[in-house]
Every structure is written in C-alpha cells, then in structure tokens.
Design an enzyme around this catalytic site. Structure first.
Site, PDB file in Angstrom:
ATOM      1  NE  ARG A  82       8.545  50.917  24.612  1.00  0.00           N
ATOM      2  CZ  ARG A  82       8.129  49.959  25.409  1.00  0.00           C
ATOM      3  NH1 ARG A  82       8.344  48.696  25.100  1.00  0.00           N
ATOM      4  NH2 ARG A  82       7.520  50.244  26.531  1.00  0.00           N
ATOM      5  CG  ASP A 116      13.485  36.256  28.174  1.00  0.00           C
ATOM      6  OD1 ASP A 116      12.778  36.509  29.179  1.00  0.00           O
ATOM      7  OD2 ASP A 116      13.422  36.933  27.119  1.00  0.00           O
TER       8      ASP A 116
HETATM    9  C1  LIG Z   1       8.124  41.453  32.007  1.00  0.00           C
HETATM   10  S1  LIG Z   1       9.367  40.239  31.789  1.00  0.00           S
HETATM   11  C2  LIG Z   1       8.969  39.128  33.129  1.00  0.00           C
HETATM   12  C3  LIG Z   1      10.191  38.643  33.868  1.00  0.00           C
HETATM   13  C4  LIG Z   1       9.897  37.776  35.096  1.00  0.00           C
HETATM   14  N1  LIG Z   1       9.206  36.570  34.747  1.00  0.00           N
HETATM   15  C5  LIG Z   1       9.130  38.555  36.138  1.00  0.00           C
HETATM   16  O1  LIG Z   1       7.923  38.338  36.315  1.00  0.00           O
HETATM   17  O2  LIG Z   1       9.725  39.418  36.785  1.00  0.00           O
HETATM   18  C6  LIG Z   1       8.739  39.350  30.376  1.00  0.00           C
HETATM   19  C7  LIG Z   1       9.787  38.518  29.662  1.00  0.00           C
HETATM   20  O3  LIG Z   1       9.120  37.640  28.747  1.00  0.00           O
HETATM   21  C8  LIG Z   1       9.946  37.492  27.614  1.00  0.00           C
HETATM   22  N2  LIG Z   1       9.151  36.985  26.477  1.00  0.00           N
HETATM   23  C9  LIG Z   1       8.208  37.642  25.779  1.00  0.00           C
HETATM   24  N3  LIG Z   1       7.749  36.851  24.791  1.00  0.00           N
HETATM   25  C10 LIG Z   1       8.392  35.674  24.874  1.00  0.00           C
HETATM   26  C11 LIG Z   1       8.356  34.467  24.124  1.00  0.00           C
HETATM   27  N4  LIG Z   1       7.548  34.321  23.056  1.00  0.00           N
HETATM   28  N5  LIG Z   1       9.172  33.465  24.515  1.00  0.00           N
HETATM   29  C12 LIG Z   1       9.990  33.611  25.565  1.00  0.00           C
HETATM   30  N6  LIG Z   1      10.088  34.727  26.314  1.00  0.00           N
HETATM   31  C13 LIG Z   1       9.295  35.751  25.962  1.00  0.00           C
HETATM   32  C14 LIG Z   1      10.505  38.883  27.386  1.00  0.00           C
HETATM   33  O4  LIG Z   1      11.701  38.847  26.617  1.00  0.00           O
HETATM   34  C15 LIG Z   1      10.734  39.369  28.826  1.00  0.00           C
HETATM   35  O5  LIG Z   1      12.052  39.152  29.245  1.00  0.00           O
END
Ligand SMILES: C[S@@+](CC[C@H](N)C(=O)[O-])C[C@H]1O[C@@H](n2cnc3c(N)ncnc32)[C@H](O)[C@@H]1O
Length: 276
Positions: A37, A142
């Site tokens: 990536r 986020d």
């Molecule tokens: C797979 S997406 C899930 C989106 C939504 N909640 C769903 O279930 O469809 C995971 C999200 O978590 C965010 N994320 C990961 N680590 C994080 C952190 N430490 N603080 C805030 N957001 C975080 C990522 O940027 C990503 O947008």
C-alpha cells in the site's frame, strides 16, 4: 513492477508510529500489506525508499494522515448491517418518543465517508415524532480528514446507494451535477442533523454531555485488546444510563470485561440504574 523494499526495521518504525499516535495494531503479518500500500504512495511522491519516506512522515502531519488512509480500510455503506437500523426504528425511537426527550444525541464514531451517520439521520426523520421541535444531532467523527471531506459533501455515486430503499432515495436524496442519475446528494434536512468532526478515538474527547446512542462499528477491529477494553469503558462513560452501544458484526464484546448489558449480538445497553 516491484516497489521499494521495506526492511524489518523500517516496518517496525512505521508500526510504532501508527501505534503511538492512534493505537492501530500493525502486527508482523501486515508487513506485505504495508509495503504494497505504501509503495504506491512513495511512487506518487517520487520518493525512492522507505527510509526517506519515514523522515518525510515524521516531519509532516498531513502525510501521517495520508499514510493512515493507505493503511486502513474506509469501507462503509448506506444501511450497512441493516438490523441496527431496524433496532433504532423498533426499539430506540419509540422509547425516545415515550420519554418525550427534547435533546437527542447520537454519535457515529469512525464514520468514514458519512453513510452510517446519514442512514441514522434518515431513519430519525422517518421514525422520531416531532423531530423538527427537538434538539437532535448526530456527531460523526473520524481520524481521516480525507473521508471527512467526502462525508461533508454528502454526494455519492448511484452505485453506493444500492442499499437505500426506493422511497428513501426519492424522499431524502436529490440529483446532483449536470448528468441525471449519476450522482446524488443527501437533502439539506438530513445533512442538517449531522455534524462531522475530526477525532482520534484514542486521544482526548472534547464532548462533555452524554449520548443516547453510540455507533462504533468496524473500527475496533484495528485495535489490540487493551485499547478495545479502554475504548469500550470510555463509551460506557460517554453514554446516558439506558444508552445504547452498537458495534460491528465481527466485534463482539465477549472477550473483554465491560459493564454493559447484552441486548443482542452487537447491541449493548448501559443499565438504566448505572451512575451517569
Ligand atoms: C471500516 S470504516 C467503518 C465505517 C463505518 N463505521 C461502518 O461500519 O461502515 C473504519 C473507520 O475507522 C476510522 N478509524 C480508524 N482508526 C481510528 C481512530 N484511531 N480514531 C478515529 N477513527 C479511526 C478509519 O479512518 C475508517 O474511516
């Protein structure tokens, strides 16, 4: 074409930075993924090796955010895991109506490009009585500024709306752009219920008042057990007594200690007699 090689030491440095800043757990098995990536990112920056890239990331906060985007998945969708939205309609909204609660606060923690928060907002419009007379808000946060930028536009390609029932599409979206049927935008009365904010879940939370419902779905999978336990504890503190925590389908709280009452797989309640 093979990308630049990622030495073990460089991989450890990358996973160390990522863990320190946001507790994402890049264990050894992720080395190939990190290499593939980030190689693309190095190419687009014209950087030849990971040593140089590490210097660049450490001097440049914006690049850290981009690196994180390369390493995590932002996959999401409207009405993803639909039983959670049925639970809102069948259980949560009737209870809020019955309580005649004036101030209603939901939190979509890890909201990615906004589909989860907008799906909640649409269901609120459909299912909460007298919503226009109430002080109702969905905080959507986020760590990814790129995803938040997309979320704030509220514009989505038609394919991304495949899970929206036709009546939802008609009532809560409008065509966007010169070509019909390509892009859709959530209507202002839906968008007006959502506030997008940048927040690292493992950093400080500025919110002072408690939430009725917290969605944190498909985010904790990235964290190790200690971080998940701490986060779940903080969610408990951030909810009202009787408040609900909803997690993603592969994220049962079974293996961690917590004070929530189990309602159904992935849905948990802070007991009504819990101290606030
Ligand atoms: C797979 S997406 C899930 C989106 C939504 N909640 C769903 O279930 O469809 C995971 C999200 O978590 C965010 N994320 C990961 N680590 C994080 C952190 N430490 N603080 C805030 N957001 C975080 C990522 O940027 C990503 O947008």
């Amino acid at each position: 074409m093979l990308g630049p090689s990622l030495r073990d030491r460089e991989f450890r440095l990358i996973s160390g930075i990522v863990y320190d800043r946001c507790r994402l757990n890049l264990h050894k098995g992720k080395k190939a993924l990190v290499q593939s990536r980030l190689s693309k990112r190095l190419r687009s920056l014209g950087i030849e090796n990971f040593r140089e890239y590490l210097d660049y990331v450490q001097e440049n906060d914006a690049e850290f955010s981009i690196m994180l985007d390369c390493l995590t998945t932002n996959y999401t969708g409207f009405y993803r895991e639909p039983q959670h939205f049925e639970f809102l309609t069948e259980v949560v909204f009737p209870q809020l109506d019955l309580a005649e609660q004036e101030r209603i606060r939901f939190w979509s923690a890890g909201c990615s490009s906004g589909e989860e928060a907008y799906s909640v907002a649409i269901e609120m419009k459909k299912g909460l009585s007298d919503i226009e007379k109430k002080d109702t808000l969905i905080l959507a946060t986020d760590i990814s500024t790129r995803m938040l930028d997309v979320a704030r536009t509220g514009v989505y390609e038609k394919d991304r709306l495949a899970n929206c029932p036709p009546d939802v599409l008609r009532s809560f979206f409008a065509h966007f752009g010169p070509e019909k049927g390509v892009l859709y935008r959530v209507r202002p009365e839906v968008a007006g219920l959502v506030r997008f904010r940048h927040l690292n879940l493992v950093g400080p939370w500025p919110m002072k008042r408690p939430f009725d419902v917290i969605f944190c779905r498909n985010v904790m999978i990235y964290f190790d057990k200690a971080t998940r336990r701490e986060l779940v504890h903080r969610f408990w503190e951030a909810l009202k007594p009787g408040g609900i925590l909803i997690v993603g389908h592969c994220e049962s709280l079974a293996s961690i200690e917590h004070a929530f009452e189990f309602l159904s797989p992935t849905i948990y309640m802070k007991r009504t007699d819990a101290r606030s």
